[in-house]
Scaffold this motif. Structure first.
Motif, PDB file in Angstrom:
ATOM      1  N   LEU A 136      50.111  56.123  76.711  1.00  0.00           N
ATOM      2  CA  LEU A 136      51.180  55.135  76.877  1.00  0.00           C
ATOM      3  C   LEU A 136      50.678  53.696  76.701  1.00  0.00           C
ATOM      4  O   LEU A 136      51.471  52.752  76.722  1.00  0.00           O
ATOM      5  CB  LEU A 136      51.799  55.263  78.271  1.00  0.00           C
ATOM      6  N   LEU A 172      48.839  52.109  78.823  1.00  0.00           N
ATOM      7  CA  LEU A 172      48.845  51.401  80.104  1.00  0.00           C
ATOM      8  C   LEU A 172      47.439  51.018  80.537  1.00  0.00           C
ATOM      9  O   LEU A 172      47.250  50.071  81.293  1.00  0.00           O
ATOM     10  CB  LEU A 172      49.497  52.266  81.200  1.00  0.00           C
ATOM     11  N   MET A 180      59.492  58.711  79.165  1.00  0.00           N
ATOM     12  CA  MET A 180      58.710  59.463  80.149  1.00  0.00           C
ATOM     13  C   MET A 180      59.565  59.870  81.336  1.00  0.00           C
ATOM     14  O   MET A 180      60.305  59.055  81.887  1.00  0.00           O
ATOM     15  CB  MET A 180      57.535  58.612  80.630  1.00  0.00           C
ATOM     16  N   PHE A 222      59.138  60.903  85.030  1.00  0.00           N
ATOM     17  CA  PHE A 222      58.130  60.867  86.083  1.00  0.00           C
ATOM     18  C   PHE A 222      58.276  62.055  87.031  1.00  0.00           C
ATOM     19  O   PHE A 222      59.339  62.664  87.124  1.00  0.00           O
ATOM     20  CB  PHE A 222      58.236  59.562  86.869  1.00  0.00           C
ATOM     21  N   ALA A 260      61.328  58.522  89.477  1.00  0.00           N
ATOM     22  CA  ALA A 260      61.116  57.060  89.526  1.00  0.00           C
ATOM     23  C   ALA A 260      62.367  56.277  89.130  1.00  0.00           C
ATOM     24  O   ALA A 260      62.299  55.312  88.361  1.00  0.00           O
ATOM     25  CB  ALA A 260      59.922  56.651  88.645  1.00  0.00           C
ATOM     26  N   LEU A 261      63.503  56.695  89.659  1.00  0.00           N
ATOM     27  CA  LEU A 261      64.748  55.960  89.367  1.00  0.00           C
ATOM     28  C   LEU A 261      64.778  54.673  90.182  1.00  0.00           C
ATOM     29  O   LEU A 261      64.230  54.632  91.290  1.00  0.00           O
ATOM     30  CB  LEU A 261      65.960  56.830  89.729  1.00  0.00           C
ATOM     31  N   ARG A 302      67.473  58.815  81.207  1.00  0.00           N
ATOM     32  CA  ARG A 302      66.922  57.468  81.035  1.00  0.00           C
ATOM     33  C   ARG A 302      65.789  57.474  80.000  1.00  0.00           C
ATOM     34  O   ARG A 302      65.690  56.574  79.160  1.00  0.00           O
ATOM     35  CB  ARG A 302      66.418  56.932  82.376  1.00  0.00           C
ATOM     36  N   ASP A 331      55.729  64.128  83.256  1.00  0.00           N
ATOM     37  CA  ASP A 331      54.593  64.134  84.174  1.00  0.00           C
ATOM     38  C   ASP A 331      54.882  65.090  85.338  1.00  0.00           C
ATOM     39  O   ASP A 331      55.693  64.771  86.205  1.00  0.00           O
ATOM     40  CB  ASP A 331      54.342  62.716  84.697  1.00  0.00           C
ATOM     41  N   SER A 383      56.708  54.481  94.652  1.00  0.00           N
ATOM     42  CA  SER A 383      57.632  55.467  94.089  1.00  0.00           C
ATOM     43  C   SER A 383      57.636  55.422  92.554  1.00  0.00           C
ATOM     44  O   SER A 383      58.560  55.925  91.923  1.00  0.00           O
ATOM     45  CB  SER A 383      59.042  55.263  94.645  1.00  0.00           C
ATOM     46  N   GLU A 384      56.624  54.808  91.981  1.00  0.00           N
ATOM     47  CA  GLU A 384      56.389  54.762  90.522  1.00  0.00           C
ATOM     48  C   GLU A 384      57.448  53.979  89.751  1.00  0.00           C
ATOM     49  O   GLU A 384      57.515  54.067  88.531  1.00  0.00           O
ATOM     50  CB  GLU A 384      56.278  56.178  89.938  1.00  0.00           C
ATOM     51  N   GLN A 385      58.294  53.210  90.450  1.00  0.00           N
ATOM     52  CA  GLN A 385      59.327  52.453  89.729  1.00  0.00           C
ATOM     53  C   GLN A 385      58.714  51.337  88.886  1.00  0.00           C
ATOM     54  O   GLN A 385      59.219  51.008  87.810  1.00  0.00           O
ATOM     55  CB  GLN A 385      60.336  51.872  90.717  1.00  0.00           C
ATOM     56  N   ALA A 406      57.373  52.906  85.877  1.00  0.00           N
ATOM     57  CA  ALA A 406      58.493  53.230  84.980  1.00  0.00           C
ATOM     58  C   ALA A 406      58.888  52.011  84.155  1.00  0.00           C
ATOM     59  O   ALA A 406      59.174  52.127  82.959  1.00  0.00           O
ATOM     60  CB  ALA A 406      59.679  53.736  85.785  1.00  0.00           C
ATOM     61  N   GLU A 437      56.942  49.560  83.242  1.00  0.00           N
ATOM     62  CA  GLU A 437      55.902  49.354  82.218  1.00  0.00           C
ATOM     63  C   GLU A 437      56.072  50.330  81.064  1.00  0.00           C
ATOM     64  O   GLU A 437      55.958  49.956  79.899  1.00  0.00           O
ATOM     65  CB  GLU A 437      54.522  49.528  82.840  1.00  0.00           C
ATOM     66  N   VAL A 438      56.338  51.590  81.419  1.00  0.00           N
ATOM     67  CA  VAL A 438      56.497  52.616  80.390  1.00  0.00           C
ATOM     68  C   VAL A 438      57.696  52.299  79.490  1.00  0.00           C
ATOM     69  O   VAL A 438      57.681  52.573  78.299  1.00  0.00           O
ATOM     70  CB  VAL A 438      56.647  54.011  81.049  1.00  0.00           C
ATOM     71  N   MET A 439      58.721  51.674  80.088  1.00  0.00           N
ATOM     72  CA  MET A 439      59.910  51.313  79.301  1.00  0.00           C
ATOM     73  C   MET A 439      59.695  50.065  78.468  1.00  0.00           C
ATOM     74  O   MET A 439      60.618  49.570  77.816  1.00  0.00           O
ATOM     75  CB  MET A 439      61.079  51.045  80.245  1.00  0.00           C
TER      76      MET A 439
END
Lengths: 252, 280
Positions: free
Chosen positions: A53, A55, A87, A89, A93-94, A157, A169, B140-142, B145, B147-149
């Protein structure tokens, strides 16, 4: 067979070279197929995905996505590249301050504002319906949804920008067997529906790997232990992999 | 006997070494943390005016920091004005200088109490909320998310918060000034029997616009300080719910300490500036 992701001698250390999480990964992820990356916890699966990705930067080695070397890309180019990837998650990860529909509209608003609000909403609704969400849930907050529904919204999404690579993931971690099967079916149906899509699934669930994977990569201690079709894994002579496979199949 | 004495000396030396090493490590970690916060703030400041615009996000944060804090600021301002007036009245009454209660209270409020108390209150209320919100988004990985977007999380989440705090704190400080000085008038005129005309006349004589401006500038600096510290601790949270709690606590405490420390330095810098400007 064309390649979506090509990784060559990828090494990653977070402590200046004392210990390596990834120890020279060589991997080719084919286009249009479902590739499942399996391995025990701590084998470097998530670190590998973060490299794909863009990152994190590799300590050494190369990661090429659609023939473009990530480390030579500018920040804007990496952002453009990420728009081609979606991705899902582990826990979806909403964004918990946005409704279901707003969550799916968000990437479109950010990257395709020229579409206009009504068109963005139409696309978001379409993606949600494709992911199996009913309209009645569109204005709910993520906290009001079940685990399975959250995964569906997360998938909608991830699909909103029509990605060419879809990354999942550990999509079934913590789910009951029925939901696990539902998510696996969702991955397969999504993959079949999107023409030319490459799906990468990170998992430590061997059953899921055999059920949905066309190409399986097994990682162990930061290296690729084996890459091949499910049949290759069934026929292998490697004792370690055999034990891993037998256990998984017996459990199934 | 000699051996026991030597062992004792060694133990004492080891304890002293341990103490100073601990002190040094603490000092290094504070300097490191300070540097990290400065770099973080600089990065976020760079993103403030970059595309896409986060204007609507900033307005939402201004509403949260400003509108939702105004009642508590008004309450604190009113009672600070009342308490300070009463204490100063008691002191000045001893030397028969009660006419100067108004300007003395005004100086104390405009230059010190309003910016510092506003900064501390908002740091506790809005800063804590910022750290907790960003911390929850991190665990919670938001944030991942985003960054990934392909969305820059610092530009989307942090920059509007820092800018909103920078703009809102002077407004709240102004509200504090206004309410505190009227609280002071209420007590001085209606309870302590001072003349209203003299109260305002003395304030007009002794207070200059620069005294009010000094407080407003300081509050803007405190706005950047608390929002940057709280956002940074929240943004880099790790360790689940416990980590979020610790980050929130650390963010609020550090913000308060830095507001009090910076108050001294910023006051002197502003005074120096005004002195130089007047001399020119």
């Amino acid at each position: 067979m064309s390649t979506a992701v090509e990784i060559t001698d990828l090494r990653k250390s977070f402590d200046g070279g004392n210990t390596f999480i990834l120890k020279g990964i060589n991997l080719q992820i084919p286009k249009d197929k479902v590739t499942v990356i399996i391995g025990f916890s701590g084998t470097g699966k998530s670190v590998l995905i973060k490299h794909i990705l863009g990152l994190i930067e590799p300590t050494s080695g190369s990661v090429r996505i659609f023939d473009h070397e990530i480390k030579h890309m500018s920040e804007d180019e990496v952002i453009q590249l990420r728009c081609k990837m979606g991705m899902l998650f582990q826990h979806a990860a909403l964004f918990d301050d946005m409704t279901v529909i707003e969550n799916v509209m968000f990437p479109l608003k950010e990257h395709r504002p020229e579409l206009g609000k009504s068109e963005i909403r139409r696309i978001a609704e379409e993606k949600l319906i494709q992911s199996g969400m009913e309209e009645i849930h569109f204005n709910k907050l993520p906290a009001e949804l079940s685990g399975g529904m959250r995964k569906r919204v997360g998938l909608a999404r991830a699909l909103s920008l029509d990605p060419e690579i879809l990354i999942y993931d550990e999509p079934t971690t913590g789910l009951d067997p029925i939901l696990t099967e539902m998510v696996d079916d969702l991955i397969l149906s999504t993959h079949r529906r999107i023409e030319g899509a490459t799906s990468i699934v990170i998992s430590h669930d061997l059953n899921a790997a055999f059920r949905i994977g066309e190409n399986i990569v097994m990682l162990d201690k930061g290296t690729v232990l084996m890459q091949g079709t499910p049949q290759d894994f069934l026929n292998t002579d490697n004792k370690f992999i055999r034990r891993f496979v037998d256990k998984g199949i017996r459990r199934e | 006997m000699m051996k026991v004495w030597l062992e004792y000396r060694q133990r004492v030396n080891a304890s002293i070494d341990e103490f100073f090493i601990g002190l040094y490590e603490k000092f290094v970690s504070v300097v490191y943390g300070f540097g990290q916060t400065l770099v973080f703030t600089h990065q976020c400041a760079r993103y403030m005016f970059s595309k896409p615009s986060r204007f609507s996000n900033m307005i939402q944060h201004m509403h949260f920091i400003g509108n939702d804090s105004i009642i508590i600021i008004a309450l604190t301002g009113c009672f600070t004005g009342l308490a300070l007036s009463y204490q100063i009245y008691i002191g000045f009454n001893l030397v028969n200088a009660t006419n100067l209660v108004g300007p003395t209270v005004a100086l104390g409020i405009f230059k010190e109490l309003a910016p510092v108390l506003t900064g501390l209150i908002v740091a506790a209320r809005a800063g804590g909320a910022m750290a907790a919100q960003l911390g929850t988004m991190r665990v919670s990985e938001q944030i991942d998310a985003l960054e990934v977007m392909g969305v820059n999380p610092k530009q989307y989440l942090v920059s509007p918060r820092i800018l909103a705090s920078f703009l809102t704190l002077p407004l709240l400080c102004g509200a504090f000034d206004f309410i505190a000085i009227h609280g002071s008038e209420l007590l001085c005129v209606n309870v302590l029997g001072l003349d209203s005309a003299i109260f305002w006349d003395k304030i007009e004589t002794w207070i200059e616009p620069k005294d009010i401006i000094e407080g407003l500038i300081k509050s803007a600096v405190f706005g950047i300080t608390f929002s940057a510290i709280c956002c940074k601790t929240g943004f880099y949270t790790s360790g689940g719910a416990k980590g979020v709690g610790e980050a929130t606590n650390r963010g609020v405490v550090n913000s308060m300490v830095w507001i009090i420390i910076l108050n001294f330095f910023v006051s002197n810098i502003i005074r120096m500036y005004f002195t130089i400007a007047e001399a020119l």
